[in-house]
Design a protein around this motif. Sequence first.
Motif, short mmCIF file in Angstrom:
data_model
loop_
_atom_site.label_atom_id
_atom_site.label_comp_id
_atom_site.label_asym_id
_atom_site.label_seq_id
_atom_site.Cartn_x
_atom_site.Cartn_y
_atom_site.Cartn_z
N ALA A 62 0.83 -1.20 0.00
CA ALA A 62 0.00 0.00 0.00
C ALA A 62 0.87 1.26 0.00
O ALA A 62 0.54 2.26 -0.65
CB ALA A 62 -0.93 -0.01 1.21
N ALA A 63 1.98 1.19 0.74
CA ALA A 63 2.88 2.35 0.78
C ALA A 63 3.47 2.63 -0.59
O ALA A 63 3.56 3.79 -1.03
CB ALA A 63 3.99 2.11 1.80
N LYS A 64 3.84 1.57 -1.31
CA LYS A 64 4.41 1.76 -2.64
C LYS A 64 3.36 2.26 -3.63
O LYS A 64 3.67 3.03 -4.54
CB LYS A 64 5.01 0.44 -3.13
CG LYS A 64 6.25 0.02 -2.35
CD LYS A 64 6.82 -1.30 -2.88
CE LYS A 64 8.09 -1.68 -2.12
NZ LYS A 64 8.64 -2.99 -2.60
N ALA A 65 2.11 1.81 -3.43
CA ALA A 65 1.04 2.24 -4.33
C ALA A 65 0.49 3.61 -3.99
O ALA A 65 -0.27 4.19 -4.78
CB ALA A 65 -0.10 1.21 -4.32
N VAL B 296 5.40 7.93 0.45
CA VAL B 296 5.66 7.23 1.71
C VAL B 296 6.99 6.50 1.62
O VAL B 296 7.26 5.80 0.64
CB VAL B 296 4.54 6.20 2.01
CG1 VAL B 296 4.83 5.47 3.32
CG2 VAL B 296 3.19 6.90 2.09
N GLU B 297 7.85 6.69 2.62
CA GLU B 297 9.10 5.94 2.72
C GLU B 297 8.85 4.71 3.59
O GLU B 297 8.19 4.80 4.63
CB GLU B 297 10.19 6.81 3.34
CG GLU B 297 10.60 7.99 2.49
CD GLU B 297 11.27 7.54 1.19
OE1 GLU B 297 11.90 6.45 1.20
OE2 GLU B 297 11.18 8.27 0.20
#
Length: 704
Positions: free
Chosen positions: A291-294, A302-303
């Motif tokens: 989810a962070a990558k998307a 988001v890191e």
Amino acid sequence: MRKPVFFIALIGLAVLVTLLVAEPDFAQLRLWRDQAADWRAGHPVAAILGFAAVYIAVTALSLPFAVWLTLLGAAVFGFWTGLVVISFASSIGALLAFLVARYLMRDWVRAKVGGRMAAIERGVARDGAFYLFSLRLIPVVPFFVINLAFGLTGMRAARFYGVSQIGMLPGTAAYVAAGAQLGQLESLSDIVSPGLIAAFVAIGVFPWIARWVLALIARRRAYRGHQRPATFDRNLIVIGAGAAGLVAAYVAAQAKARVTLVEAERMGGDCLNTGCVPSKALIASARAVGAAKAARELGVEVETRVDFPRVMARLREVIAAIEPNDSVERYEGLGVEVIKGYARLVDPWVVEVNGQRLNARSIVLATGAAPLMPPIPGLDRVGALTSDTLWDYLAGCEVAPARMLIVGGGPIGCEIAQALARLGSGVVLVEAGDRLLPREEPEVSEAVAEALRADGVEVLTGLSAEAFSDEGGRKVRLSNGREIGFDAVLVAIGRKARLEGYGLEELGIPTGRVIETNDYLQTVMPHIFAAGDAVGPMQLTNAAGHQGWIAAANALAAPFWRFKAHAAPIPAAVFTTPEVARVGLTQAEAEAQGIAHEVVDYPLSHLDRAIAEGETGGFVRILTRAGSDRILGVTVLGAHAAEVLAEFTLAMRHGMGLGKILATPHIYPSWSEAAKNSAGRWRQGHVNPRLLRLAERFMAWRRG
């Protein structure tokens, strides 16, 4: 090859004769009766021998005229003579059909089906005579099919004839009695005579009586050599505290039965300790990374940094939070006696645990399943992991394994491969079949493989692991000759039922790959039930729980009430991203079963909530009976697939069609609207164009 061709020619001849010969009406049957009676008056012996020869030929050629000949023979010869002639003629004809199949087809069939025929023959050798007797008494399949099928087995011809002669006699007597009454008919009004009505009532009632007699015989055979106690200390003993066992014990406790639950290891079984719960906790952490990558596509940067020890610590916290629901304390609080130890049946009603002998009116076997380990050379030298041992290995890792090899592209392999790849592992997934998730729709397999590759998993299909080695580092040689090095290997090719050590073989309870049961989860001993992964066919927690309550309810309510185990559709899900959920049939399964069906696809790219959340990949596929909105199966691919599927499962369970789903208001915008919208798409494809034209004209008329 000549023998099978000759056999097919005989079948073709039988079919041709069947098509050419018209079914006789009452007048024709009466004419034949009168003609045969005249012939018998002048040639009594020749009439009997001639009729018997015709009957034998009809039965041997599997022609569908035996019922009419039975009625006619009884009408001409009377009950007793007719019964003797027809009984022997039908058995001799059946034997001839049996021998024809054996001589012309058995070698060819064995060459084609190989080992599968051996398994059938073992069953016939073990219980073939009783099985044949059952089929003769209650013909759930046509007699000609029985004749031909048993000819392919190793049953001796003399035994086949003897069992057939005895087994067909009661049914033959019922039809001969009806035919003898037909012999007295002079007009259609005589059909309502008490004798004829009684004869046909006997034909209708006989299968039910035969079924009861067979059940009684089976019970006597199963319990031979055992003495049933006059009283019992318990209503129920449950062996195994996994999903099936826990539910069975809970149901019994709620019914105020005295129940004992025996577990050798950890309460909650595989699901809580090594299966559903830890894997979904791991997947939740992996989805957070995904989810962070998307999030960039949603306008959020988001890191991410994976703290793997914390991931594993949280996994243990999740287990600890759910554990009280399955704990000894909770079940003892419900009134269940919980004993830790290994259980073994020493008698049909007695279970030995820790040297103590416990007896009960009924027993539920919920022994579960264990991971399969294939006999691959060198596998035992590389520390191969299973779904049971994976978690202890991961708990000792400071970071996700750098090189993870997973053998098996089923649900477990796909879920773990994607989760570990997202958490930082280099993962190679090897599947011997031509695609991942082979039981799902082909588009589902393709989408999951593509998603795994996008997350960095190297997916290799159509390849098998041929040998493992630990020389110069752990590595595997694949069937294409390629060698792959790895730090750890997870073998996830399936699970096998736990059957050994429970005393089942000593009691004569049949087991093959699983514990054999009937539709009510009874073993060969009707008071001993089995449920869960040890029974199958679906090794799922929800399936096990469902079977657990069925087994307990049937055990406690017998003989007054009972439930079928397979009446409810069982949904299943694969928690990859995208998620996969299915209930009922796939297209391939429907086609293999010859079920006429229709298919409707609804892309999630048309769902407003999916568009808003940027989760437009996937679809809802519905199979319905041809010309009906009755659901045969549903596959959902995409976000929240398991939740979307629930509504379809409810509809299937209660016989509701897509029209009911379409008529139900849903929240907007929501993922549940995927069910309603897909039902709407089905409706659009079934609008009658003639009615639309009539509606158009009606509306034009209303406008004036």
